[in-house]
Design an enzyme around this catalytic site. Structure first.
Site, PDB file in Angstrom:
ATOM      1  N   HIS A  45      43.814  -4.272  16.386  1.00 21.03           N
ATOM      2  CA  HIS A  45      43.224  -5.214  17.380  1.00 21.03           C
ATOM      3  C   HIS A  45      43.954  -6.515  17.286  1.00 21.03           C
ATOM      4  O   HIS A  45      44.120  -7.024  18.280  1.00 21.03           O
ATOM      5  CB  HIS A  45      41.670  -5.407  16.883  1.00 21.03           C
ATOM      6  N   GLU A  46      44.326  -6.874  16.265  1.00 24.25           N
ATOM      7  CA  GLU A  46      44.671  -8.185  15.866  1.00 24.25           C
ATOM      8  C   GLU A  46      46.260  -8.144  16.364  1.00 24.25           C
ATOM      9  O   GLU A  46      46.803  -9.091  16.891  1.00 24.25           O
ATOM     10  CB  GLU A  46      44.365  -8.662  14.364  1.00 24.25           C
TER      11      GLU A  46
ATOM     12  N   HIS B  84      49.949 -10.195  23.063  1.00 24.27           N
ATOM     13  CA  HIS B  84      49.860 -11.156  24.107  1.00 24.27           C
ATOM     14  C   HIS B  84      50.278 -12.348  23.971  1.00 24.27           C
ATOM     15  O   HIS B  84      51.120 -12.988  24.901  1.00 24.27           O
ATOM     16  CB  HIS B  84      48.097 -11.335  24.046  1.00 24.27           C
TER      17      HIS B  84
ATOM     18  N   HIS C  36      46.063  -8.684  20.181  1.00 25.11           N
ATOM     19  CA  HIS C  36      46.127 -10.182  20.371  1.00 25.11           C
ATOM     20  C   HIS C  36      47.927 -10.687  20.262  1.00 25.11           C
ATOM     21  O   HIS C  36      48.307 -11.588  20.971  1.00 25.11           O
ATOM     22  CB  HIS C  36      45.225 -11.015  19.359  1.00 25.11           C
TER      23      HIS C  36
END
Ligand SMILES: [Zn+2]
Length: 676
Positions: A467-468, A474, A471
């Site tokens: 998940h991190e 991104h 990010h």
């Protein structure tokens, strides 16, 4: 202090952590505020006719060093803080708020921006420039640029108060977390706990010069105890301690902070002409209005509730059968869920953990990024770290060009706040023809290695890492001109798409094969285990969904209404939870007083965005699934239209360009097993 004031003379201009002393921050930030003020004065007092370049772009690139230094400081205040840093934060936060208010309330500057804004149709601007212009204009109008002097003064006072209340809220939560420890001296009280958790508890006791074992409210200590400890009374004790953070009527109590924050936010919204704080916030979201958010959440609630109630009844029956438990309580949830899950799937975290050694999982995330986006991660030791635990990497593309610097910080420490997050030390942007690459960081609180075992992650920790890392991608793959539109600087209800979509790869055989090998034998994770992971992923999904919806509704209950008359935090919270509650209420507990996401962090009126983004991520991943999870064309579309674009255009447009159609909720409902 000097070291902070000028462009860093370090490799890649990374933050010079080793040369910075805590006492350097305050004077440096004060000096940099002065310098930035001068830059902005020059823009606002210019004799030249206002243009996009001399006004909007000039403003965008003003105060770069100040931004760098404050991001270093506040990142440290989250990941490696102490009383000294916290004190400095208390001192400089009001200064920064005042400074940013000075800018947004600068009439001459606003007049110039308005001038450019009014001629925007005649200007030959790119989409990104149009977005920047709009964003700059709104950053003034939404901060009171059109208000009278008197009202501007009121706004300043509110913002100053809010900034320090939010800080205090977070400090109280951290202090309450650190203040509690459950000292265990009778080994029987640890019955049911996995060996690793017992060992960790013993080491913690040892490190504090105590006999026996220590259990704390840090997740790696708290979660295993709640999941495995047979002793119901101790689970109750720990659960109540965890749930009463900021609600203990001591000097760390957050009830008044909650009420004050909600009321000040409401007043602020009113002052600016919005009905509620949520109306104000949602103007700049995909969701647009509180009504739309509530409709979205209640619609999901309708669909999830029957499944959730069925699951809860099953769990209650199971607990009754197993231990004669008549009424399932909050502190029973994780314990019996785990037992039932084991019975159904014979799959517990301890069985999986050997296949998820931290180093292997990191390597797996890197391999996935390589297969999708052609990225390579090279560990380096040439740049400074703020703590020896931090890992540092160069991220390269297929032509060996630098894409990003990447920091990863995985283990809990006293000065680190709970949870996991991605942040950056430097944004990506293009200036003077140079594409400046970003410095991205992820911070987690994973199970530490012990004397005998490496760090073995629970499956939940594995998905957290992905998940991190999503990010982080991104941020790393950003390719925009302006720093304020770069990377994760997107609408909040879009920001979780890149992170949540990446979690999908954790359940796929093709991806697990890349890294999920036993830390001792090297054996690949057995495929029947993988099947079970997938099957069990939707176990109690209805209950989970209800929980997320309840947080979203609580958030709207504080921010989508007029909170002026609210005096009882707990009663107000109960009202918000009435349609989503499965377990009996615990009188000693309160969620709001430790709900850092919405009262300390930036998620106010935005908690729904987790579910909102799940609709997007399920729909987007469905596109990969149809074409192959490592399909380079789809990955390239995702990179070109979503990851690299940041906030340069409306997210719905970006999404449609990637997906070829509007997002639909069916993929999520199916994935969650809520519809067939
Ligand atoms: Zn996230």
């Amino acid at each position: 202090m000097k070291i902070l004031q000028n462009t860093f003379k370090t490799p890649y201009q990374t933050a010079p952590f080793q040369s910075i002393k805590n006492e350097d921050f305050k004077p440096a930030i004060i000096k940099l505020i002065e310098e930035t003020k001068a830059e902005i004065e020059a823009i606002s007092k210019s004799e030249n006719f206002p243009t996009f370049k001399n006004t909007i772009e000039a403003l965008e690139f003003a105060g770069q060093q100040l931004d760098r230094v404050t991001s270093i400081f506040f990142n440290l205040n989250s990941a490696e803080t102490n009383e000294e840093i916290q004190k400095i934060a208390q001192d400089i936060s009001p200064l920064l708020t005042e400074f940013s208010n000075d800018i947004t309330l600068n009439e001459k500057l606003f007049a110039r921006i308005k001038e450019v804004y009014n001629q925007k149709e005649q200007l030959d601007l790119t989409e990104e420039q149009k977005t920047l212009l709009d964003k700059k204009y709104k950053s003034f109008s939404r901060n009171g640029a059109n208000l009278s002097e008197e009202k501007k003064e009121q706004l300043r006072a509110i913002d100053k108060k809010l900034a320090s209340l939010k800080l205090k809220f977070g400090e109280n939560v951290l202090a309450e977390t650190n203040a509690f420890e459950m000292h265990i001296t009778n080994k029987e009280d640890l019955d049911g706990l996995p060996e690793g958790a017992i060992e960790a508890a013993q080491q913690l006791a040892e490190s504090k010069g105590k006999e026996g074992w220590l259990i704390t409210l840090d997740y790696p200590s708290y979660i295993p105890f709640m999941t495995y400890a047979k002793n119901r009374a101790l689970r109750k004790k720990l659960s109540i301690a965890f749930g009463s953070k900021g609600f203990n009527n001591n000097d760390l109590d957050n009830q008044n902070n909650v009420l004050e924050i909600a009321k000040l936010r409401y007043q602020r919204a009113n002052l600016l002409g919005y009905k509620t704080h949520a109306n104000f916030v949602l103007e700049e979201r995909m969701a647009q209005t509180p009504e739309k958010v509530e409709r979205f959440l209640n619609d999901l609630l309708d669909k999830a509730k029957p499944a959730a109630e069925r699951e809860f009844a099953n769990l209650q029956n199971f607990a009754k059968e197993l231990d004669g438990i008549d009424h399932l309580e909050k502190w029973d949830g994780a314990y019996y869920s785990e037992k039932l899950k084991q019975k159904l799937f014979n799959l517990d975290d301890e069985k999986l953990k050997p296949y998820f050694k931290l180093e292997n999982v990191i390597d797996g995330a890197f391999k996935v990024a390589n297969k999708l986006f052609g990225l390579t991660f090279k560990e380096i030791d040439t740049i400074d770290k703020y703590h020896p635990d931090v890992l540092t990497y160069e991220v390269l593309d297929e032509n060996d060009n630098l894409v990003s610097i990447f920091h990863a910080d995985f283990f809990p420490r006293a000065g680190k706040r709970n949870g996991a997050w991605m942040t950056s030390y430097k944004p990506q942007f293009v200036q003077n023809g140079v594409n400046e690459r970003p410095h991205v960081s992820i911070v987690c609180n994973f199970t530490k290695p012990t004397k005998t075992k490496p760090s073995l992650l629970t499956f939940n920790e594995v998905t957290t890492l992905f998940h991190e890392f999503g990010h982080a991608l991104h941020g790393m793959l950003a390719n925009t001109t302006y720093p304020s539109l770069s990377g994760t600087s997107v609408y909040w209800d879009f920001v979780e798409l890149p992170s949540q979509i990446l979690e999908n790869w954790c359940y796929e055989k093709e991806a697990l094969e890349l890294y999920a090998t036993h830390y001792e034998t090297g054996e690949l994770i057995p495929m029947d285990l993988v099947e079970k992971i997938k099957e069990s992923a939707t176990f109690n999904e209805g209950m989970q969904t209800l929980r997320q919806i309840s947080f979203g509704l609580l958030d709207m209950h504080w921010h989508g209404i007029n909170p002026t008359e609210v005096t009882d935090v707990k009663a107000h919270e109960k009202e918000a939870f009435k349609d989503t509650q499965l377990y009996p209420d615990v009188a000693e507990n309160c969620m709001s007083t430790a709900f850092s996401h919405i009262f300390q962090g930036g998620y106010s009126s935005g908690y729904y965005s987790y579910k909102w983004a799940e609709v997007l991520d399920a729909d987007a991943f469905d596109y990969f699934k149809q074409n192959g999870i490592f399909n380079r064309d789809i990955a390239l579309k995702f990179k070109d239209n979503v990851l690299s674009k940041g906030g340069t255009e409306n997210p719905l447009i970006l999404y449609k360009r990637f997906r070829g159609q509007d997002p639909k909720p069916e993929a999520l409902l199916k994935r969650a097993g809520l519809i067939k």
